[in-house]
Design an enzyme around this catalytic site. Structure first.
Site, PDB file in Angstrom:
ATOM      1  N   GLU A   1       0.880  -1.161   0.000  1.00  0.00           N
ATOM      2  CA  GLU A   1       0.000   0.000   0.000  1.00  0.00           C
ATOM      3  C   GLU A   1       0.924   1.220   0.000  1.00  0.00           C
ATOM      4  OE1 GLU A   1      -3.329   1.474   2.942  1.00  0.00           O
ATOM      5  OE2 GLU A   1      -2.869  -0.644   3.247  1.00  0.00           O
TER       6      GLU A   1
ATOM      7  N   ARG B   1       4.578 -13.444   9.532  1.00  0.00           N
ATOM      8  CA  ARG B   1       5.271 -12.189   9.295  1.00  0.00           C
ATOM      9  C   ARG B   1       6.581 -12.157  10.062  1.00  0.00           C
ATOM     10  NH1 ARG B   1       1.678  -8.479   9.489  1.00  0.00           N
ATOM     11  NH2 ARG B   1       3.022  -6.707   9.728  1.00  0.00           N
TER      12      ARG B   1
ATOM     13  N   LYS C   1       3.804   0.079  10.968  1.00  0.00           N
ATOM     14  CA  LYS C   1       3.864   1.365  10.261  1.00  0.00           C
ATOM     15  C   LYS C   1       3.422   2.510  11.154  1.00  0.00           C
ATOM     16  CE  LYS C   1       2.858   0.224   5.568  1.00  0.00           C
ATOM     17  NZ  LYS C   1       1.718  -0.001   4.679  1.00  0.00           N
TER      18      LYS C   1
HETATM   19  P1  ATP Z   1      -0.050  -2.155   7.731  1.00  0.00           P
HETATM   20  O1  ATP Z   1       0.629  -2.789   8.914  1.00  0.00           O
HETATM   21  O2  ATP Z   1      -0.090  -0.669   7.736  1.00  0.00           O
HETATM   22  O3  ATP Z   1      -1.270  -2.867   7.202  1.00  0.00           O
HETATM   23  P2  ATP Z   1       1.680  -3.586   6.040  1.00  0.00           P
HETATM   24  O4  ATP Z   1       2.948  -3.610   6.798  1.00  0.00           O
HETATM   25  O5  ATP Z   1       0.821  -4.789   5.919  1.00  0.00           O
HETATM   26  O6  ATP Z   1       0.886  -2.360   6.544  1.00  0.00           O
HETATM   27  P3  ATP Z   1       1.532  -3.347   3.185  1.00  0.00           P
HETATM   28  O7  ATP Z   1       1.996  -2.240   2.330  1.00  0.00           O
HETATM   29  O8  ATP Z   1       0.101  -3.709   3.169  1.00  0.00           O
HETATM   30  O9  ATP Z   1       1.992  -2.976   4.626  1.00  0.00           O
HETATM   31  O10 ATP Z   1       2.427  -4.628   2.951  1.00  0.00           O
HETATM   32  C1  ATP Z   1       2.829  -5.107   1.705  1.00  0.00           C
HETATM   33  C2  ATP Z   1       3.178  -6.559   1.820  1.00  0.00           C
HETATM   34  O11 ATP Z   1       4.206  -6.761   2.783  1.00  0.00           O
HETATM   35  C3  ATP Z   1       1.998  -7.382   2.262  1.00  0.00           C
HETATM   36  O12 ATP Z   1       1.902  -8.525   1.418  1.00  0.00           O
HETATM   37  C4  ATP Z   1       2.322  -7.774   3.667  1.00  0.00           C
HETATM   38  O13 ATP Z   1       1.811  -9.033   3.960  1.00  0.00           O
HETATM   39  C5  ATP Z   1       3.849  -7.794   3.661  1.00  0.00           C
HETATM   40  N1  ATP Z   1       4.373  -7.513   5.009  1.00  0.00           N
HETATM   41  C6  ATP Z   1       4.112  -6.447   5.775  1.00  0.00           C
HETATM   42  N2  ATP Z   1       4.714  -6.536   6.981  1.00  0.00           N
HETATM   43  C7  ATP Z   1       5.390  -7.712   6.970  1.00  0.00           C
HETATM   44  C8  ATP Z   1       6.212  -8.402   7.924  1.00  0.00           C
HETATM   45  N3  ATP Z   1       6.479  -7.898   9.144  1.00  0.00           N
HETATM   46  N4  ATP Z   1       6.740  -9.598   7.553  1.00  0.00           N
HETATM   47  C9  ATP Z   1       6.504 -10.106   6.338  1.00  0.00           C
HETATM   48  N5  ATP Z   1       5.729  -9.521   5.408  1.00  0.00           N
HETATM   49  C10 ATP Z   1       5.180  -8.340   5.710  1.00  0.00           C
HETATM   50 MG    MG Z   2      -1.337  -4.273   4.938  1.00  0.00          MG
END
Ligand code: ATP
Ligand code: MG
Length: 554
Positions: free
Chosen positions: A41, A272, A282
């Site tokens: 995003e 994650r 974030k």
């Molecule tokens: P928010 O926590 O604000 O929802 P997000 O960290 O999920 O944001 P996105 O931009 O939606 O941010 O993430 C993009 C991709 O990165 C998604 O497929 C998400 O699953 C993956 N992602 C985000 N955080 C992690 C993490 N800590 N470990 C592994 N993958 C992650």
């Molecule tokens: Mg997300």
């Protein structure tokens, strides 16, 4: 010297449950090739967790000869900006991945999504609800309580279609109507209790401008975007496990309507990344920046990829880290030192050696003539003779580390103290004759026949070997010594910040470092790996120490 460039390593990846699914689907003929996507995003900077997801998705495409799309999941107009899109593009490229022509935006599909939604309404599978957000929430029920049908649930499709059209053309204010999928208010899975597909938001979007005032929900847009792009394996984090039935419901209903083709994408969840001493939410990262606890998104202590880059972490180090931690189906914590080890290992291979004196103390060689200069030679890398040697000027006044002189010496101390001999690395053996308090200067005498590399130099048997710089030639600079941003292994909030996470020192560096280029990494002997801050060769950031010294106060 030209900096040795490192090659991207395509080491075969260890197997994991996702690879098994992919291999099975290729073997059974379900898919002819693999198509994955990384779907950020554009509402913030990428962090170490995203790096795991990027390495996983792009790694699968690379290893199975497929492609990985970069898709911006830009369905929320309020929080998204072009600045974030640009920084994400940069970060994924920097990590070493290439998506070719496959850069997409969920907003590219707004028109198609809208057409698909109309089709679902016509088929009695979606309806416009006119309850308020609060009423919808109250009707939804809880984990232990069923939901209740909205009084608008049985609206005739024609009426819903008309309302949907008017929602789209801006006839209604925010929050007055929503489009919902008609699934099952009795479902044990709350995600299936008639989830919202469209909300009215009179907001400008960073790409579509004012063209739309209804925006699709994540659940509606995400899976359908995957299917439109013919993604084979849609990999996401565990919190989406309960959304999978909804993901499948939308795509299957659209396939039944002839709007999507089989095989549909399969959602697969993985754990994650949680890293000790690091916060990856974030929301909390934004707070760190907004409240001034760090100096911006690219502060070298931030777990963002822009911060990592400025700190001197390498893309190869991240890829190695992703390989090493693997992918699992259950949440766990990864020790921060594993990430540091991966960086260290890679930097050890690629970083030329240089001399730095971080806590300078003057040393005067009494029997070395004033004005005389000579050049000593030091290897650029101890295990890589082909990298050659560079020259270090030597003169009467040198800088040494303050900790390399002690009087009285502690037990087992082999460095400088009155009467003791040490080797000045790559140079001469000297004997300490005293210390002058007024000028804060150590004094010593040099043995002319002891120069490293000359016949007979080995006859000098000394236990101490210290580094030095010619005072006249040294490059005065600043170094920033970074430590973990949080002091506790499982930080919860800003109360856990490590007050000593940044130290600044005025130092002396060997002259060649005046020409350090952006992102050229060095090992400063004994001190760790360093990189010029944003290419400014008067300021260096310490990437990581030579050994894991967390908790030792070093
Ligand atoms: P928010 O926590 O604000 O929802 P997000 O960290 O999920 O944001 P996105 O931009 O939606 O941010 O993430 C993009 C991709 O990165 C998604 O497929 C998400 O699953 C993956 N992602 C985000 N955080 C992690 C993490 N800590 N470990 C592994 N993958 C992650
Ligand atoms: Mg997300």
């Amino acid at each position: 010297m030209a900096s040795p460039s490192s090659k991207i390593q395509n080491a075969p990846s260890a197997s994991n449950f996702i690879r098994q699914v992919v291999e099975h689907d290729l073997a059974s003929g379900k898919h002819k090739s693999v198509r994955t996507r990384f779907p950020p995003e554009p509402n913030g900077y990428l962090h170490f967790g995203h790096a795991k997801s990027i390495c996983l998705n792009f790694g699968l495409a690379r290893d199975y000869g497929g492609v990985c799309h970069l898709r911006f999941d830009d369905t929320n107009p309020a929080k998204e900006e072009q600045e974030y899109v640009d920084s994400i593009v940069d970060a994924v490229r920097w990590l070493g991945f290439d998506w070719g022509e496959h850069q997409y935006y969920a907003s590219d599909y707004f028109e198609r999504l809208y057409g698909f939604a109309r089709e679902l309404v016509e088929r009695g599978l979606a309806y416009v609800d006119s309850l308020t957000a609060e009423e919808i929430r109250a009707h939804r029920g809880t984990l232990t309580e069923h939901g209740r049908n909205s009084p608008y649930r049985d609206r005739r499709p024609e009426e819903s279609l008309q309302l949907l059209e008017r929602m789209k053309t801006g006839a209604f204010p925010d929050g007055s109507h929503v489009l919902r999928a008609k699934i099952d208010m009795q479902s044990g899975n709350i995600n299936l209790r008639d989830p919202v597909m469209y909300r009215i938001r009179h907001a400008e979007h960073h790409r579509t401008g004012k063209a739309w005032c209804i925006y699709p929900s994540y659940d509606w847009a995400h899976g359908v975007s995957d299917a439109i792009e013919r993604i084979t394996h849609s990999i996401c984090t565990l919190e989406f496990e309960d959304h999978r039935p909804l993901y499948d419901w939308f795509n299957e209903r659209l396939a039944e309507a002839g709007l999507l083709e089989h095989p549909l994408p399969q959602q697969i969840e993985f754990a994650r990344l949680n890293l000790t001493y690091v916060l990856l939410s974030k929301r909390k990262l934004i707070q760190l920046v907004d409240e001034g606890h760090v100096e911006g998104w690219d502060d070298p202590r931030m777990p963002t990829l822009v911060g990592a880059r400025r700190r001197g972490y390498t893309p190869e180090g991240f890829r190695r880290f992703a390989e090493r931690i693997g992918v699992a189906k259950a949440d766990s914590w990864i020790d921060f030192s594993i990430l540091e080890d991966c960086m260290r290992e890679h930097l050890n291979e690629v970083a030329p050696r240089r001399i730095a004196v971080l806590d300078p103390l003057k040393l005067v060689i009494e029997n070395y003539p004033e004005g005389k200069e000579e050049l000593c030679e030091a290897p650029n890398h101890p295990q890589k003779p082909d990298w050659g040697k560079r020259q270090l000027p030597f003169s009467r006044e040198l800088w040494i580390e303050r900790e390399d002189y002690a009087d009285p010496p502690p037990k087992g101390y082999f460095r400088l103290y009155p009467g003791n001999k040490v080797r000045l690395r790559y140079g001469y053996v000297v004997e300490c004759t005293g210390y002058d308090r007024a000028s804060d200067t150590v004094r010593c005498r040099l043995f002319e026949d002891s120069r490293s590399g000359t016949p007979g130099a080995d006859a000098y048997k000394v236990k101490g070997n210290i580094h030095w710089l010619s005072a006249k030639h040294a490059h005065a600079a600043e170094v920033r010594l970074y430590d973990r941003l949080f002091a506790t292994p499982h930080p919860e909030g800003l109360g856990d910040l490590n007050p000593g996470s940044k130290k600044v020192a005025s130092v002396r560096l060997e002259p060649a470092l005046r020409n350090a280029k952006p992102e050229e990494r060095f090992q400063f002997e004994r001190h760790g790996y360093f990189v010029a801050d944003k290419g400014n060769s008067s300021v260096f950031n310490r990437t990581v120490t030579l050994r894991d010294s967390w908790g030792t106060g070093k």
